[in-house]
Design a protein around this motif. Sequence first.
Motif, PDB file in Angstrom:
ATOM      1  N   ILE A 252       0.834  -1.221   0.000  1.00 34.76           N
ATOM      2  CA  ILE A 252       0.000   0.000   0.000  1.00 34.76           C
ATOM      3  C   ILE A 252       0.868   1.270   0.000  1.00 34.76           C
ATOM      4  CG2 ILE A 252      -1.920  -1.236   1.104  1.00 34.76           C
ATOM      5  CD1 ILE A 252      -1.442   0.483   3.639  1.00 34.76           C
ATOM      6  N   PHE A 253       2.186   1.073  -0.080  1.00 35.56           N
ATOM      7  CA  PHE A 253       3.110   2.220  -0.115  1.00 35.56           C
ATOM      8  C   PHE A 253       3.850   2.232  -1.449  1.00 35.56           C
ATOM      9  CE2 PHE A 253       2.409   1.376   4.318  1.00 35.56           C
ATOM     10  CZ  PHE A 253       2.473   2.612   4.954  1.00 35.56           C
ATOM     11  N   GLU A 254       4.276   3.420  -1.870  1.00 34.36           N
ATOM     12  CA  GLU A 254       5.170   3.481  -3.028  1.00 34.36           C
ATOM     13  C   GLU A 254       6.326   4.440  -2.732  1.00 34.36           C
ATOM     14  OE1 GLU A 254       3.386   6.476  -6.195  1.00 34.36           O
ATOM     15  OE2 GLU A 254       1.943   4.885  -5.657  1.00 34.36           O
ATOM     16  N   GLY A 255       7.465   4.159  -3.347  1.00 34.67           N
ATOM     17  CA  GLY A 255       8.639   4.993  -3.083  1.00 34.67           C
ATOM     18  C   GLY A 255       9.705   4.800  -4.129  1.00 34.67           C
ATOM     19  N   GLU A 256      10.895   5.270  -3.778  1.00 34.26           N
ATOM     20  CA  GLU A 256      11.978   5.295  -4.764  1.00 34.26           C
ATOM     21  C   GLU A 256      13.300   5.055  -4.030  1.00 34.26           C
ATOM     22  OE1 GLU A 256      11.721   9.104  -6.690  1.00 34.26           O
ATOM     23  OE2 GLU A 256      13.684   8.857  -7.599  1.00 34.26           O
ATOM     24  N   TYR A 257      14.238   4.288  -4.640  1.00 34.94           N
ATOM     25  CA  TYR A 257      15.543   4.070  -4.014  1.00 34.94           C
ATOM     26  C   TYR A 257      16.398   5.328  -4.172  1.00 34.94           C
ATOM     27  CZ  TYR A 257      14.395  -0.689  -2.979  1.00 34.94           C
ATOM     28  OH  TYR A 257      13.799  -1.789  -2.429  1.00 34.94           O
ATOM     29  N   CYS A 258      17.003   5.743  -3.065  1.00 41.52           N
ATOM     30  CA  CYS A 258      17.760   7.009  -3.054  1.00 41.52           C
ATOM     31  C   CYS A 258      18.974   6.902  -2.140  1.00 41.52           C
ATOM     32  CB  CYS A 258      16.899   8.130  -2.453  1.00 41.52           C
ATOM     33  SG  CYS A 258      15.464   8.592  -3.400  1.00 41.52           S
ATOM     34  N   ASN A 259      19.948   7.764  -2.362  1.00 42.60           N
ATOM     35  CA  ASN A 259      20.948   8.058  -1.335  1.00 42.60           C
ATOM     36  C   ASN A 259      20.347   9.138  -0.451  1.00 42.60           C
ATOM     37  OD1 ASN A 259      22.694   6.339  -2.622  1.00 42.60           O
ATOM     38  ND2 ASN A 259      23.746   7.980  -3.741  1.00 42.60           N
ATOM     39  N   CYS A 260      20.804   9.161   0.804  1.00 42.43           N
ATOM     40  CA  CYS A 260      20.266  10.186   1.711  1.00 42.43           C
ATOM     41  C   CYS A 260      21.394  10.872   2.449  1.00 42.43           C
ATOM     42  CB  CYS A 260      19.309   9.543   2.711  1.00 42.43           C
ATOM     43  SG  CYS A 260      18.738  10.727   3.948  1.00 42.43           S
ATOM     44  N   ASP A 261      21.495  12.177   2.265  1.00 38.54           N
ATOM     45  CA  ASP A 261      22.443  12.963   3.051  1.00 38.54           C
ATOM     46  C   ASP A 261      21.649  13.737   4.107  1.00 38.54           C
ATOM     47  OD1 ASP A 261      24.833  13.935   3.926  1.00 38.54           O
ATOM     48  OD2 ASP A 261      25.043  15.448   2.352  1.00 38.54           O
ATOM     49  N   VAL A 262      22.328  14.075   5.195  1.00 38.09           N
ATOM     50  CA  VAL A 262      21.659  14.807   6.273  1.00 38.09           C
ATOM     51  C   VAL A 262      22.470  16.059   6.582  1.00 38.09           C
ATOM     52  CG1 VAL A 262      20.848  14.717   8.670  1.00 38.09           C
ATOM     53  CG2 VAL A 262      20.798  12.632   7.261  1.00 38.09           C
ATOM     54  N   ILE A 263      21.779  17.208   6.617  1.00 43.38           N
ATOM     55  CA  ILE A 263      22.446  18.472   6.945  1.00 43.38           C
ATOM     56  C   ILE A 263      22.550  18.576   8.474  1.00 43.38           C
ATOM     57  CG2 ILE A 263      22.378  20.992   6.648  1.00 43.38           C
ATOM     58  CD1 ILE A 263      22.376  19.628   3.931  1.00 43.38           C
ATOM     59  N   LEU A 264      23.743  18.905   8.952  1.00 43.05           N
ATOM     60  CA  LEU A 264      23.965  18.882  10.402  1.00 43.05           C
ATOM     61  C   LEU A 264      23.771  20.243  11.067  1.00 43.05           C
ATOM     62  CD1 LEU A 264      27.202  16.661  10.448  1.00 43.05           C
ATOM     63  CD2 LEU A 264      24.829  15.944  10.787  1.00 43.05           C
ATOM     64  N   LEU A 265      23.837  21.314  10.283  1.00 45.24           N
ATOM     65  CA  LEU A 265      23.861  22.660  10.848  1.00 45.24           C
ATOM     66  C   LEU A 265      22.807  23.555  10.208  1.00 45.24           C
ATOM     67  CD1 LEU A 265      27.715  23.246  10.540  1.00 45.24           C
ATOM     68  CD2 LEU A 265      26.487  22.858  12.683  1.00 45.24           C
ATOM     69  N   GLY A 266      22.563  24.690  10.856  1.00 46.63           N
ATOM     70  CA  GLY A 266      21.728  25.735  10.242  1.00 46.63           C
ATOM     71  C   GLY A 266      20.373  25.865  10.933  1.00 46.63           C
ATOM     72  N   GLU A 267      20.010  27.119  11.249  1.00 47.98           N
ATOM     73  CA  GLU A 267      18.745  27.376  11.946  1.00 47.98           C
ATOM     74  C   GLU A 267      17.548  26.799  11.218  1.00 47.98           C
ATOM     75  OE1 GLU A 267      17.548  31.377  13.093  1.00 47.98           O
ATOM     76  OE2 GLU A 267      19.546  31.567  14.024  1.00 47.98           O
ATOM     77  N   GLU A 268      17.587  26.830   9.884  1.00 46.56           N
ATOM     78  CA  GLU A 268      16.442  26.347   9.106  1.00 46.56           C
ATOM     79  C   GLU A 268      16.701  24.980   8.480  1.00 46.56           C
ATOM     80  OE1 GLU A 268      14.852  29.152   6.377  1.00 46.56           O
ATOM     81  OE2 GLU A 268      14.292  30.513   7.995  1.00 46.56           O
ATOM     82  N   THR A 269      17.928  24.486   8.615  1.00 50.16           N
ATOM     83  CA  THR A 269      18.294  23.273   7.858  1.00 50.16           C
ATOM     84  C   THR A 269      18.839  22.116   8.708  1.00 50.16           C
ATOM     85  OG1 THR A 269      20.453  24.258   7.452  1.00 50.16           O
ATOM     86  CG2 THR A 269      18.804  24.495   5.708  1.00 50.16           C
ATOM     87  N   ARG A 270      19.095  22.345  10.000  1.00 50.19           N
ATOM     88  CA  ARG A 270      19.619  21.252  10.836  1.00 50.19           C
ATOM     89  C   ARG A 270      18.655  20.060  10.782  1.00 50.19           C
ATOM     90  NH1 ARG A 270      19.527  21.546  17.410  1.00 50.19           N
ATOM     91  NH2 ARG A 270      18.798  19.387  17.619  1.00 50.19           N
ATOM     92  N   GLY A 271      19.127  18.927  10.291  1.00 51.03           N
ATOM     93  CA  GLY A 271      18.272  17.744  10.205  1.00 51.03           C
ATOM     94  C   GLY A 271      17.563  17.601   8.866  1.00 51.03           C
ATOM     95  N   GLN A 272      17.858  18.487   7.927  1.00 52.29           N
ATOM     96  CA  GLN A 272      17.245  18.351   6.586  1.00 52.29           C
ATOM     97  C   GLN A 272      17.785  17.088   5.910  1.00 52.29           C
ATOM     98  OE1 GLN A 272      17.802  21.764   4.063  1.00 52.29           O
ATOM     99  NE2 GLN A 272      16.903  20.755   2.273  1.00 52.29           N
ATOM    100  N   THR A 273      16.898  16.329   5.301  1.00 51.25           N
ATOM    101  CA  THR A 273      17.319  15.136   4.548  1.00 51.25           C
ATOM    102  C   THR A 273      17.346  15.496   3.062  1.00 51.25           C
ATOM    103  OG1 THR A 273      15.002  14.447   4.725  1.00 51.25           O
ATOM    104  CG2 THR A 273      16.572  13.322   6.139  1.00 51.25           C
ATOM    105  N   VAL A 274      18.416  15.080   2.394  1.00 47.13           N
ATOM    106  CA  VAL A 274      18.549  15.358   0.961  1.00 47.13           C
ATOM    107  C   VAL A 274      18.570  14.013   0.241  1.00 47.13           C
ATOM    108  CG1 VAL A 274      19.957  16.467  -0.811  1.00 47.13           C
ATOM    109  CG2 VAL A 274      19.876  17.437   1.502  1.00 47.13           C
ATOM    110  N   PHE A 275      17.489  13.711  -0.486  1.00 43.91           N
ATOM    111  CA  PHE A 275      17.361  12.427  -1.175  1.00 43.91           C
ATOM    112  C   PHE A 275      17.757  12.583  -2.641  1.00 43.91           C
ATOM    113  CE2 PHE A 275      13.647  12.177   1.958  1.00 43.91           C
ATOM    114  CZ  PHE A 275      14.372  11.480   2.911  1.00 43.91           C
ATOM    115  N   THR A 276      18.621  11.707  -3.120  1.00 45.75           N
ATOM    116  CA  THR A 276      19.046  11.724  -4.521  1.00 45.75           C
ATOM    117  C   THR A 276      18.794  10.343  -5.118  1.00 45.75           C
ATOM    118  OG1 THR A 276      20.899  13.004  -3.670  1.00 45.75           O
ATOM    119  CG2 THR A 276      20.945  12.485  -6.004  1.00 45.75           C
ATOM    120  N   THR A 277      18.030  10.302  -6.188  1.00 46.31           N
ATOM    121  CA  THR A 277      17.665   9.010  -6.779  1.00 46.31           C
ATOM    122  C   THR A 277      18.898   8.173  -7.121  1.00 46.31           C
ATOM    123  OG1 THR A 277      15.792  10.100  -7.762  1.00 46.31           O
ATOM    124  CG2 THR A 277      16.327   7.955  -8.660  1.00 46.31           C
ATOM    125  N   ASN A 278      18.867   6.910  -6.681  1.00 46.93           N
ATOM    126  CA  ASN A 278      19.933   5.957  -7.021  1.00 46.93           C
ATOM    127  C   ASN A 278      19.328   4.554  -6.964  1.00 46.93           C
ATOM    128  OD1 ASN A 278      22.038   4.207  -7.228  1.00 46.93           O
ATOM    129  ND2 ASN A 278      23.142   4.917  -5.402  1.00 46.93           N
TER     130      ASN A 278
END
Length: 310
Positions: A252-278
């Motif tokens: 019942i779920f759909e998704g996509e295989y990705c690499n995932c980077d995580v931003i460690l710093l920044g008032e608006e970005t700490r914990g942001q996940t960056v998904f890149t298709t792979n």
Amino acid sequence: MKQKYVLIDCDPGHDDVMAILSTIAHPDIFHILGITTVCGNNLVPLITENILNVLHYIHREDIPVCMGAENPLVYPPSPQAAHGYNGLEGFEFPKHSLKTVQQDVISFMKEKILSSPEPVTIMALAPLTNIATLLQKEPTIIDHIEQIVVMGGSWYRGNVIPHAEFNIYADPHAAKEVFSGKVSTVIIPLECCDDCTISEATVQSWIHDERYLTKMVGGIMDFFAIYGRQHQRTRHTIFDLAVTEYLLHPEIFEGEYCNCDVILLGEETRGQTVFTTNPNSKILVLKHADTNRFEQQIISDINLLANEII
Ligand code: RIB
Ligand code: CA
């Protein structure tokens, strides 16, 4: 479905409790090796007390609970108001004398994983501090892990700061370790959780259901729904429940295989996940779920448990 041996890592938490109840409703599918707690929604002694309260209330004192990390790897704890004064507001549990397993959380996880007859699925419902520490200290454990299914992260937005979801914001260093791509991982980010909702009518049906279990479920869900009601929503997102439902019904779920980077710093970005298709990545990032089937499953699970637990 083949039985899954699971470790639940959590910070209960209203939606954590719903995920745990749904897991307990399927003993034919889930063999729960143990529950570990981690600093997240609130400080770890408080949220550990919450899970002991729940297990005592549902007469499941046999499930071992081990208290985990009191702090994220680098940042200080960031308790959340959304879960109330004690992390699980909405129901007064009766007193109990349950105790946690007196063991360091990493040795507890290691012991449970190595003694499991099958590779273990880790259900990650909270910041990833315990799991990252396990992977760092015991790197060969990955041979005994089937997969890690994580509620956390987001494709495009945040829920605590503009670009980050709470579980990853709270301990981004831990997330970076877990998402480094060594272990098969499923990430269920905020946008997929937008489909993982229940209606206000379902919450009301639990509130007005006088059975022993639904008194508790109705109480905690009534509190959890306050935020949505204040924002004129008629449906409520039960984030962590998506982990259990994915394991029950991946179709019942759909998704996509990705690499995932995580931003460690920044008032608006700490914990942001960056998904890149792979397509060759071991990380599956989910995008959508079937809302109707999601809701019908939890209605059925709570009904089943409510008839069993008195
Ligand atoms: O962002 C959602 C996550 O944080 C869930 O794990 C929920 O329990 C909340 O505290
Ligand atoms: Ca949680």
